[in-house]
Design a protein around this motif. Structure first.
Motif, PDB file in Angstrom:
ATOM      1  N   VAL A 338      39.923  48.492  31.338  1.00  0.00           N
ATOM      2  CA  VAL A 338      40.368  47.175  30.863  1.00  0.00           C
ATOM      3  C   VAL A 338      40.172  46.127  31.962  1.00  0.00           C
ATOM      4  N   VAL A 339      39.622  44.998  31.550  1.00  0.00           N
ATOM      5  CA  VAL A 339      39.537  43.838  32.445  1.00  0.00           C
ATOM      6  C   VAL A 339      40.230  42.675  31.741  1.00  0.00           C
ATOM      7  N   SER A 340      41.342  42.221  32.294  1.00  0.00           N
ATOM      8  CA  SER A 340      42.052  41.070  31.724  1.00  0.00           C
ATOM      9  C   SER A 340      41.511  39.790  32.344  1.00  0.00           C
ATOM     10  N   ALA A 341      41.771  38.665  31.655  1.00  0.00           N
ATOM     11  CA  ALA A 341      41.228  37.360  32.093  1.00  0.00           C
ATOM     12  C   ALA A 341      39.753  37.540  32.475  1.00  0.00           C
ATOM     13  N   SER A 342      38.982  38.154  31.575  1.00  0.00           N
ATOM     14  CA  SER A 342      37.636  38.669  31.919  1.00  0.00           C
ATOM     15  C   SER A 342      36.546  37.622  31.716  1.00  0.00           C
ATOM     16  N   ARG A 343      36.764  36.416  32.219  1.00  0.00           N
ATOM     17  CA  ARG A 343      35.757  35.363  32.019  1.00  0.00           C
ATOM     18  C   ARG A 343      34.404  35.746  32.609  1.00  0.00           C
ATOM     19  N   SER A 344      34.412  36.504  33.712  1.00  0.00           N
ATOM     20  CA  SER A 344      33.142  36.847  34.371  1.00  0.00           C
ATOM     21  C   SER A 344      32.298  37.789  33.511  1.00  0.00           C
ATOM     22  N   LEU A 345      32.893  38.417  32.500  1.00  0.00           N
ATOM     23  CA  LEU A 345      32.128  39.374  31.686  1.00  0.00           C
ATOM     24  C   LEU A 345      31.708  38.803  30.336  1.00  0.00           C
ATOM     25  N   VAL A 346      32.218  37.633  30.004  1.00  0.00           N
ATOM     26  CA  VAL A 346      32.002  37.115  28.649  1.00  0.00           C
ATOM     27  C   VAL A 346      30.515  36.980  28.333  1.00  0.00           C
ATOM     28  N   GLU A 347      29.744  36.430  29.270  1.00  0.00           N
ATOM     29  CA  GLU A 347      28.312  36.204  29.013  1.00  0.00           C
ATOM     30  C   GLU A 347      27.458  37.404  29.399  1.00  0.00           C
ATOM     31  N   MET A 348      28.045  38.385  30.049  1.00  0.00           N
ATOM     32  CA  MET A 348      27.243  39.505  30.554  1.00  0.00           C
ATOM     33  C   MET A 348      26.802  40.425  29.417  1.00  0.00           C
TER      34      MET A 348
END
Ligand SMILES: Cc1cc2nc3c(=O)[nH]c(=O)nc-3n(C[C@H](O)[C@H](O)[C@H](O)COP(=O)(O)OP(=O)(O)OC[C@H]3O[C@@H](n4cnc5c(N)ncnc54)[C@H](O)[C@@H]3O)c2cc1C
Length: 451
Positions: A338-348
């Protein structure tokens, strides 16, 4: 018998429907999807033949956990007869890259000293980090509004948790490895955005108030199995209408006169909307809800099925990397990350997310280096929760609205809690209490916090 229509079959809707159904209301619950649970649910993923069918496996959209201090959520599970499906874990495992594992658990001393033994031994923090953390925990006890009812600090909703931690001169390592690690997962927001009041609540109720309040509850069954429609029908006068999206709430002469679903008008004495905030304006524009300042924070769940077992630990929080939590769903071969507040993964792209997860796992669990992926599933919940940022609390609406027979619930309303399952259930109970008051049959459903 007074009647109520509840819109939405997530935790807020189920909590209000079960509370009202059990206390003499005829309830119709409208849920757009074919199953219950909303954002805390499970569904089948394709098996070997890549189709949902006999080989498919039921997985949670994302691992959901709770702490023992979530008393209303446990009360709600009790109503459904499933409280015993929640298994509580007394140990938190922190793993550093390289594999060194630290354990935080309560000892024999009473609260707030119950962590004394294990905390001072944690190898992933240095002495100066720990002295600073101990000082800050003392400050939480002093500054928390409920300790000093009249003199509690008043700016905690307006400042970020990071501002507060800097004010308390926390070391960079304490912030990254302790405060960040616990709070970003608990609140689903980064420390520089989250309101300090939410951070306070997690530590005050979960870590300081009672010796067992920190114990982590993990459902032993898929989330969807917790909300058995048969049970709901049995516990009260709750009629479930699945695949029944409400398209419009009809306001006339200052009150709500019905809802439109599937082209039909349905009526009741009282109405509760539990849909997420972004859905409300389209249902009832006349509410003129001010949603300025509301935005979403994403969560990414990565499900990996591997050809070998990586670990026997039931769960662990992984330090200094993107992946924050590992849950061992089956023999160390099916892991849910789980990655919370996962903005860095949204576009990945999905394949890159999986490759990143495998790279990072290899730093914590050496067996991951040679492991082969048998199946992988990535769930990016872009609208996982609202962003519990500083300055927002006053904008969260209470249950009552300008329409005397229409009430709001949902984890985004002013439940007194951050956007988690306990907050959703509390909001459902609060809306049910407001309905009972409006009907002249006042009832209490909400349990007080443990401290
Ligand atoms: C990936 C992820 C991980 C999370 N992890 C945790 C965790 O570990 N612990 C924790 O406590 N919380 C966690 N949460 C937060 C938790 O899931 C939510 O706070 C909670 O489930 C919200 O419940 P709700 O009833 O307010 O809203 P929802 O669950 O969104 O329910 C709203 C319901 O309304 C329905 N609906 C929408 N529009 C209509 C319509 N027009 N007509 C009829 N029905 C409609 C939707 O289908 C939905 O079922 C997580 C959330 C996510 C997404």
């Amino acid at each position: 018998m007074p009647s109520a229509i509840v819109i939405g079959g997530g935790l807020a809707g189920l909590a209000s429907a079960s509370a009202l159904g059990q206390s003499g209301f005829q309830v119709d619950l409208f849920e757009a999807r074919g199953f219950l649970g909303g954002r805390a649910t499970s569904y089948p993923v394709p098996g070997d033949n890549s189709e949902v069918g006999v080989n498919s496996e039921v997985i949670d959209n994302c691992q959901h956990v709770l702490l023992r201090c979530c008393v209303n959520l446990m009360n709600f599970y009790g109503r459904l007869g499933v409280a015993d499906r929640i298994q509580f874990h007394k140990r938190f495992y922190f793993i550093e890259p390289g594999g060194r594992t630290s354990i935080l658990e309560a000892g024999a001393l009473p609260a707030p000293l119950h962590f004394t033994g294990s905390f001072w031994k944690l190898p992933f923090l240095g002495l100066s980090d720990k002295i600073g953390i101990a000082r800050a925990l003392g400050a939480i006890r002093r500054e928390h509004g409920r300790v000093h009812l009249s003199g509690g600090r008043r700016d905690l909703d307006r400042i970020s948790m990071l501002d507060w931690l800097r004010e308390k001169r926390q070391t960079e390592r304490a912030i990254a490895r302790f405060w960040n690690q616990v709070l970003v997962s608990a609140i689903n927001e980064d420390l520089d955005r989250m309101a300090a009041s939410h951070g306070f609540q997690v530590f005050w109720l979960g870590f300081l108030a009672r010796a067992n309040a920190y114990e982590m509850g993990i459902p032993a069954v898929p989330l969807g199995d917790l909300y058995n429609p048969e049970v709901l029908r049995r516990i009260g006068n709750v009629r479930l209408r699945l695949r029944a999206a409400v398209d419009q709430v009809i306001a006339e002469d200052g009150a709500i006169r019905g809802v439109l679903a599937g082209g039909e008008r349905h009526t009741a004495d009282y109405y509760i909307s539990t849909v997420p905030f972004e859905r409300v304006p389209a249902l009832l524009p006349q509410l003129e809800l001010n949603l300025d300042g509301f935005e979403h924070s994403p969560i990414t769940g990565i499900h990996l099925w591997l050809d070998r077992s990586l670990t026997q630990l039931p769960h662990a929080t992984l330090l200094d990397r993107t992946i924050q939590w590992m849950f061992n769903k089956s023999g160390g071969r099916y892991l849910q990350l789980v990655v919370s507040a996962s903005r860095s993964l949204v576009e990945m792209p999905r394949a890159e997310v999986i490759a990143l997860a495998m790279r990072e796992l290899a730093e914590f669990f050496p067996r991951a280096k040679d492991a082969k992926i048998e199946k992988a599933h990535v769930v990016k919940e872009i609208r996982a929760t609202f962003s519990a940022r500083a300055g927002l609390e006053q904008s969260r609406p209470v249950s009552a609205t300008k329409f005397p027979n229409f009430f709001l619930a949902g984890d985004w309303t002013r439940s007194g809690w951050p956007p988690i399952m306990e907050g959703a259930v509390r909001s459902g109970y609060l809306a049910a209490e407001a309905v009972s008051r409006a009907a002249g049959q006042e009832q209490k459903f909400l349990l007080p916090d443990i401290a």
